[in-house]
Design a protein around this motif. Structure first.
Motif, short mmCIF file in Angstrom:
data_model
loop_
_atom_site.label_atom_id
_atom_site.label_comp_id
_atom_site.label_asym_id
_atom_site.label_seq_id
_atom_site.Cartn_x
_atom_site.Cartn_y
_atom_site.Cartn_z
N MET A 161 0.80 -1.29 0.08
CA MET A 161 -0.08 -0.02 -0.13
C MET A 161 0.81 1.11 -0.08
O MET A 161 0.34 2.35 -0.12
CB MET A 161 -1.00 0.12 1.07
CG MET A 161 -1.62 -1.45 1.70
SD MET A 161 -2.71 -1.77 0.01
CE MET A 161 -3.79 -0.50 -0.23
N ARG A 162 2.15 1.04 0.15
CA ARG A 162 3.20 2.38 0.06
C ARG A 162 2.78 3.22 1.14
O ARG A 162 2.91 4.51 0.97
CB ARG A 162 3.13 2.75 -1.46
CG ARG A 162 3.59 1.83 -2.23
CD ARG A 162 5.18 1.34 -2.21
NE ARG A 162 5.32 0.27 -3.04
CZ ARG A 162 6.68 -0.44 -3.30
NH1 ARG A 162 7.17 -0.19 -2.11
NH2 ARG A 162 6.64 -1.17 -4.23
N ILE A 163 2.49 2.96 2.36
CA ILE A 163 2.15 3.89 3.46
C ILE A 163 3.25 3.97 4.43
O ILE A 163 3.95 3.05 4.82
CB ILE A 163 0.91 3.29 4.26
CG1 ILE A 163 -0.32 3.50 3.22
CG2 ILE A 163 0.80 4.54 5.42
CD1 ILE A 163 -1.74 2.92 4.06
N ASN A 164 3.92 5.26 4.39
CA ASN A 164 4.91 5.44 5.47
C ASN A 164 4.26 5.46 6.99
O ASN A 164 3.58 6.38 7.02
CB ASN A 164 5.63 6.72 5.20
CG ASN A 164 6.80 7.01 6.00
OD1 ASN A 164 7.18 6.37 6.91
ND2 ASN A 164 7.49 8.06 5.92
N MET A 165 4.78 4.67 7.82
CA MET A 165 4.18 4.52 8.97
C MET A 165 4.72 5.43 10.11
O MET A 165 4.27 5.79 11.09
CB MET A 165 4.05 2.91 9.48
CG MET A 165 3.57 2.24 8.81
SD MET A 165 1.73 2.38 8.47
CE MET A 165 1.16 2.10 10.30
N SER A 166 5.66 6.18 9.46
CA SER A 166 6.31 6.96 10.56
C SER A 166 5.52 7.97 11.09
O SER A 166 4.98 8.99 10.46
CB SER A 166 7.71 7.82 10.06
OG SER A 166 8.30 8.70 10.72
N GLY A 167 5.18 8.21 12.53
CA GLY A 167 4.71 9.28 13.12
C GLY A 167 3.01 8.97 13.19
O GLY A 167 2.56 9.73 13.79
N LYS A 168 2.75 7.88 12.49
CA LYS A 168 1.32 7.60 12.38
C LYS A 168 0.72 7.10 13.78
O LYS A 168 1.47 6.37 14.65
CB LYS A 168 0.95 6.61 11.43
CG LYS A 168 1.12 7.12 9.85
CD LYS A 168 0.36 8.15 9.47
CE LYS A 168 0.50 8.28 8.10
NZ LYS A 168 1.88 8.92 7.63
N VAL A 169 -0.73 7.30 14.03
CA VAL A 169 -1.41 6.67 14.96
C VAL A 169 -2.26 5.50 14.40
O VAL A 169 -3.09 5.82 13.58
CB VAL A 169 -2.38 7.72 15.66
CG1 VAL A 169 -3.25 7.12 16.72
CG2 VAL A 169 -1.49 8.98 16.33
N VAL A 170 -1.96 4.28 14.83
CA VAL A 170 -2.43 3.10 14.22
C VAL A 170 -3.63 2.59 14.91
O VAL A 170 -3.60 2.34 16.46
CB VAL A 170 -1.60 2.04 14.15
CG1 VAL A 170 -1.84 0.99 13.21
CG2 VAL A 170 0.10 2.71 13.45
N SER A 192 3.57 6.23 15.96
CA SER A 192 4.00 7.01 17.17
C SER A 192 3.08 6.69 18.45
O SER A 192 3.15 7.04 19.73
CB SER A 192 3.71 8.48 17.13
OG SER A 192 2.42 8.85 16.56
N ALA A 193 2.05 6.16 18.01
CA ALA A 193 0.86 5.64 19.15
C ALA A 193 0.12 4.46 18.57
O ALA A 193 -0.04 4.27 17.27
CB ALA A 193 -0.04 6.85 19.64
N VAL A 194 -0.91 3.83 19.22
CA VAL A 194 -1.50 2.72 18.97
C VAL A 194 -3.05 2.70 19.74
O VAL A 194 -3.18 3.00 21.16
CB VAL A 194 -1.20 1.39 19.07
CG1 VAL A 194 -2.01 0.28 19.05
CG2 VAL A 194 0.20 1.24 18.37
N LEU A 195 -4.01 2.83 18.95
CA LEU A 195 -5.47 2.70 19.61
C LEU A 195 -5.89 1.21 19.31
O LEU A 195 -5.97 0.77 18.12
CB LEU A 195 -6.48 3.83 19.02
CG LEU A 195 -5.94 5.12 19.25
CD1 LEU A 195 -6.84 6.04 18.54
CD2 LEU A 195 -6.29 5.35 20.79
N ILE A 196 -6.60 0.61 20.29
CA ILE A 196 -7.01 -0.57 20.15
C ILE A 196 -8.41 -0.91 20.45
O ILE A 196 -8.94 -0.29 21.46
CB ILE A 196 -6.23 -1.64 20.94
CG1 ILE A 196 -4.69 -1.45 20.55
CG2 ILE A 196 -6.69 -3.12 20.58
CD1 ILE A 196 -3.76 -2.53 21.56
N TYR A 197 -9.27 -1.58 19.66
CA TYR A 197 -10.80 -1.65 19.91
C TYR A 197 -11.24 -3.12 19.47
O TYR A 197 -10.35 -3.71 18.86
CB TYR A 197 -11.62 -0.65 19.06
CG TYR A 197 -11.72 -0.98 17.67
CD1 TYR A 197 -12.84 -1.65 17.10
CD2 TYR A 197 -10.58 -0.86 16.87
CE1 TYR A 197 -12.91 -1.94 15.73
CE2 TYR A 197 -10.90 -1.18 15.57
CZ TYR A 197 -11.76 -1.86 15.10
OH TYR A 197 -11.86 -2.00 13.55
#
Length: 692
Positions: A161-170, A192-197
């Motif tokens: 998908m060519r997504i740069n994960m740097s600094g992303k909130v996943v 940079s952070a993770v949200l889980i549901y």
């Protein structure tokens, strides 16, 4: 076929024993001594029947009631109340009892205020669930949907998908892997952070259900890695390498859905079967985590039932008693089984003439929900000697999760014993044995699954080198409530089809039968041949990859690096196992001390798979076959893949070093198992040198 000398009706008899699996069928008579100085033994079938009777007669509802509490987090008043109840019952049953004391650092939700986030221009959200051991602080970034947060998921996002994960909130779904693994994977790819549901397609929770857990990729107190947490011991400031450096927070399904429906960007990969987008640069979010690190005193409670032949060799049966909320399936059921097993087996010893050759240690842990803290701190306290005395660890946590499947995770040494026990224990509806109900076809593929890093049995096996096992009745994962405030007795009863008492009795019988077999028989029930297959599979995988790499990159490997050394070490292990089998065959098992020596050699197998070349502080899970870290054979295989793809992480010199150390770890295990003769210098001399 080979034969071992056993006893039946007071007469020495040769019972046939297949080399694989190494399980010994032992008969006996209650009135006849079996060994010089050993107690009379009850016939094994009578022991099975007694265990079944005790399980069926257990007053589980009263026990559930005694250990059912709405609030009993580690170190709380509720936890201490349960501690005292366990201790009282162990004393009532005539066990030798004691408690240990640990001062551990655990992270709780904010004492005042909230963890919070704001997505785009929506209203601020304040989830009450939390993830212990998250990093604290505030992060602003754009949201990327990462599915379950497996390494495969992140690689797909990065490479396809060519997504740069740097600094992303996943934003990640719960399930498939642990919270800690999700956060570690996200950090590895630069988030940079993770949200889980909890996604509704995975769980049947109400949309406002809060999730609780921890994100330490390890076990025990992460502020005293590989050391016990005593308040009188001054350690320099140090943290576990498994502590995350990024923020992590759980949110409700309703909160997650509000984010998902607003995401822009690319469609999700078709294999993920999602109706929303992956997210783009307009999907801004600010997350703030304010968890509080506190020091708490916790206690583990122990009850010891002493054996008569080898009292200093013991099986450990354990369960944690703390929980985020009600924690009925997470802790109440396991604690109830623990005390009922203590009652039942002590009654068998007192009133039914059952004599134990070896001892049983019943353990009630605290701070299990924070990453098996109480259990691991106990292991660390006795690191130098415990794996020479503890025969097996049986974990009772989370044993009832539903109904429909039966799963076991265990050391390969225990697989044959597990199979035998499945055949000996009847199903709750009396429709046949556990084996006939759940193990039809290929029982191993139907029942066995790998030990996970968040399982209490894992540090016993991979950190301490003690053969360990966990088991569970399981239904659909969407109906499992552990880690939420919905983990109540009523909900567990519903998802088990109102068969909670029957399943609990069956779990009690299964665990008790395995424990009793290990303390009843002359020889320990360990399938030494099983590791032959495990080693062979991993060595052949490495050999294939090295051969392929030599063809496409012939200059990469020097002549000094040869897989034949590793193959030779594998052969040494197989020959060592054959030698031990022969020694057992030729031994006079009438002699108690000879049995003890043979059993100690059997017990040494697991601990000698712990790499002596890595520090427990830096790489706590030192088991080279089932552990975690660069010293494992799995890591060697992965390193070869990095070399093939020219990954920047690849280092041929580092691979060479790790390869050599793994080879000598296997060879050292073979030496110990075969009981090599000692030279004049006191150094064990192998019959064949893998360097030749």
């Amino acid at each position: 076929m080979i034969a071992y000398k056993m006893y039946s009706m007071g007469q020495a008899t040769s019972y046939p024993l297949a080399v694989t699996p190494t399980v010994y069928d032992i008969k006996g008579n209650a009135d006849t001594p079996h060994e010089y100085g050993a107690p009379p033994m009850v016939n094994w079938q009578d022991v099975i029947n007694l265990m079944a009777q005790k399980s069926k007669s257990a007053n589980l509802e009263d026990t559930f009631s005694a250990f059912r509490k709405e609030s009993h987090r580690a170190g709380s008043y509720g936890d201490e109340t349960l501690r005292d109840e366990v201790l009282k019952r162990f004393n009532l049953y005539g066990l030798k009892t004691w408690m240990d004391k640990q001062y551990v650092k655990i992270q709780d939700p904010p004492a005042s205020g909230y963890n919070r986030f704001v997505f785009k221009r929506d209203a601020e959200q304040q989830p009450t669930g939390f993830l212990s051991y998250s990093a604290n602080g505030t992060v602003t970034g754009t949201v990327v949907y990462g599915h379950y947060g497996t390494e495969e998921n992140f690689l797909l996002l990065q490479n396809e998908m060519r997504i740069n994960m740097s600094g992303k909130v996943v934003l990640l779904r719960a399930s498939e892997n642990t919270f800690a693994e999700k956060v570690a994977n996200a950090a590895k790819f630069g988030a940079s952070a993770v949200l889980i549901y909890a996604d509704p397609s995975d769980y049947s929770f109400e949309e406002n259900t809060q999730l609780f857990g921890h994100v330490h990729l390890g076990s025990g107190d992460p502020y005293t890695p590989a050391f016990p947490s005593f308040n009188h011991t001054q350690f320099p400031p140090i943290k576990s390498s498994g502590l995350p450096k990024i923020l992590a927070q759980t949110i409700t399904a309703k909160m997650a859905n509000n984010i998902l429906k607003q995401l822009g960007g690319q469609d999700t990969p078709s294999k993920w079967v999602c109706a929303h987008k992956l997210g783009d640069e307009n999907d801004n979010i600010t997350l703030e985590v304010n968890n509080v690190l506190v020091e708490k005193k916790i206690n583990n409670v122990f009850g010891f039932l002493e054996g008569l032949v080898d009292p200093d060799r013991f099986v450990v049966i354990g369960a944690h008693r703390d929980a985020w909320g009600y924690g009925f399936s997470a802790s109440t059921v396991g604690t109830s089984i623990l005390v009922e097993l203590a009652r039942s087996i002590s009654e068998m010893v007192k009133h039914d003439r059952v004599k134990l050759r070896r001892s049983i240690l019943f353990a009630s842990w605290s701070a299990g929900e924070y990453g098996n803290v109480g259990a691991t701190e106990w292991l660390e306290t006795h690191l130098a000697t415990l794996n020479q005395k503890a025969i097996v660890f049986i974990n009772l946590d989370d044993v009832i999760q539903g109904y429909g499947e039966f799963k076991v995770s265990a050391s390969p040494l225990l697989h044959a014993l597990i199979q035998k026990t499945l055949q000996e224990v009847s199903s709750p509806a009396s429709t046949g044995s556990l084996y006939s109900v759940y193990g039809k076809g290929n029982w191993e593929s139907n029942i066995l699954e790998p030990l996970k890093i968040n399982d209490t049995a894992y540090p016993f096996l991979a950190f301490s080198g003690i053969p360990s096992m966990s088991f569970r009745f399981r239904g659909q994962r969407r109906t499992y409530y552990a880690g939420t405030m919905l983990d109540t007795q009523e909900n567990l009863s519903l998802i088990t089809g109102r068969q909670l008492p029957e399943l609990t009795q069956l779990a009690m019988q299964f665990a008790g039968t395995i424990a009793l077999r290990l303390v009843h028989d002359h020889l320990l029930q360990m399938d030494l041949n099983k590791y032959n297959g495990v080693i062979r599979e991993q060595v052949l995988d490495i050999n294939t990859k090295v051969s392929n790499l030599k063809k496409i990159k012939p200059k990469l490997f020097s002549e000094a690096l040869s897989v034949k050394w590793l193959i030779t070490a594998m052969g040494s292990y197989r020959r060592a196992m054959d030698k031990l089998t022969t020694d057992i065959q030729r031994s006079d098992l009438d002699i108690t001390e000879k049995c003890r020596i043979l059993n100690d050699r059997i017990m040494s197998v697991e601990r000698h798979f712990l790499s002596p070349y890595v520090s427990p502080r830096d790489q706590p899970y030192r088991h080279i076959l089932l552990g975690n870290g660069p010293h494992t054979l799995t890591a060697l295989s992965e390193h070869l893949e990095h070399l093939r793809t020219n990954d920047p992480k690849a280092d041929i010199d580092l691979f060479h070093e790790q390869f050599s150390l793994a080879t000598w770890t296997i060879q050292g295990c073979a030496n110990a198992l075969a009981e090599w003769p000692i030279s004049i210098s006191g150094v064990a001399q192998p019959q064949s040198d893998p360097r030749q």
